[in-house]
Enzyme design. Structure first.
Site, PDB file in Angstrom:
ATOM      1  N   CYS A 110      37.473  45.802  47.572  1.00 27.87           N
ATOM      2  CA  CYS A 110      38.123  44.887  48.512  1.00 27.87           C
ATOM      3  C   CYS A 110      37.246  43.637  48.711  1.00 27.87           C
ATOM      4  O   CYS A 110      36.750  43.058  47.749  1.00 27.87           O
ATOM      5  CB  CYS A 110      38.407  45.630  49.813  1.00 27.87           C
ATOM      6  SG  CYS A 110      39.550  44.845  50.949  1.00 27.87           S
ATOM      7  N   HIS A 133      40.152  42.388  46.858  1.00 27.44           N
ATOM      8  CA  HIS A 133      41.377  42.153  47.625  1.00 27.44           C
ATOM      9  C   HIS A 133      41.854  40.733  47.329  1.00 27.44           C
ATOM     10  O   HIS A 133      41.029  39.816  47.175  1.00 27.44           O
ATOM     11  CB  HIS A 133      41.101  42.316  49.126  1.00 27.44           C
ATOM     12  CG  HIS A 133      42.348  42.366  49.931  1.00 27.44           C
ATOM     13  ND1 HIS A 133      42.973  41.225  50.404  1.00 27.44           N
ATOM     14  CD2 HIS A 133      43.112  43.419  50.328  1.00 27.44           C
ATOM     15  CE1 HIS A 133      44.060  41.573  51.071  1.00 27.44           C
ATOM     16  NE2 HIS A 133      44.175  42.892  51.041  1.00 27.44           N
TER      17      HIS A 133
END
Length: 197
Positions: A110, A133
């Site tokens: 992420c 992400h």
């Protein structure tokens, strides 16, 4: 027995911290976690208000002076606030650089991938193909890193992944990289992990 050091900060993402910790423990790793700039030294206050107690309240309390020699992999969860803490913390950026220079694995999921970018800006090193992400994709590409939208990307000894929904695949990929596919399958089967993961 492989050893993993997993960092945690206030605002780290629960799933991205707990899933690698759990899966690597099932695979026989010795996993230790260390807090980074926690407001309360007893726990990290995560993104969804869950509180997690790290094994060590600070990086300096990890009982290995040279963590890059004692551990096989360094893992950084995402969660935007936690990732910002990692990116602003000199000891974290140095640790990332030390692991990479020592030829050890570094894994980030992420927004945690931004700490790899920040470490390289500060201490140099080789850029790799990574993912993250989507919210931090621009920041990573601006840093000159090759970017992929695959769920998990392995380039050399850098393992990166997209977000909470890819945390299981991320953790199993780490197991496979360090211990082989047979160990990955051994861990995945009793957890009823989907073949489509």
């Amino acid at each position: 027995m492989p050893k993993a050091l997993l960092l945690i900060a206030d605002g780290s993402e629960e799933i991205e911290f707990v899933t690698p910790y759990d899966v690597l423990t099932r695979a026989g790793f010795e996993v230790q976690s260390a807090g980074v700039e926690l407001k309360n030294p007893q726990y990290a206050h995560m993104t969804r208000n869950i509180r997690i107690v790290p094994d060590h309240p600070t990086l300096s309390s990890v009982p290995h002076q040279n963590a890059h020699e004692a551990f096989d992999i360094l893992i950084l969860p995402g969660g935007a606030p936690g990732a910002k803490t990692f990116c602003a913390h000199d000891a974290v950026l140095q640790l990332v650089a030390d692991f990479r220079k020592a030829g050890k694995y570094v894994a980030a999921i992420c927004a945690g991938t931004t700490a790899l970018v920040a470490s390289l800006k500060r201490f140099g090193g080789e850029k790799r193909e990574v993912t993250s992400h989507p919210s931090v994709q621009g920041e990573i590409e601006e840093g000159g890193w090759a970017y992929s939208e695959e769920r998990v990307v392995v380039d050399g000894r850098v393992v990166t992944s997209r977000g909470p929904g890819t945390a299981m695949l991320f953790a199993l990929t780490i197991v496979e990289q360090i211990c082989g596919k047979e160990k990955r399958d051994e861990v995945a089967e009793p957890m009823i992990v989907s073949e489509k993961l």
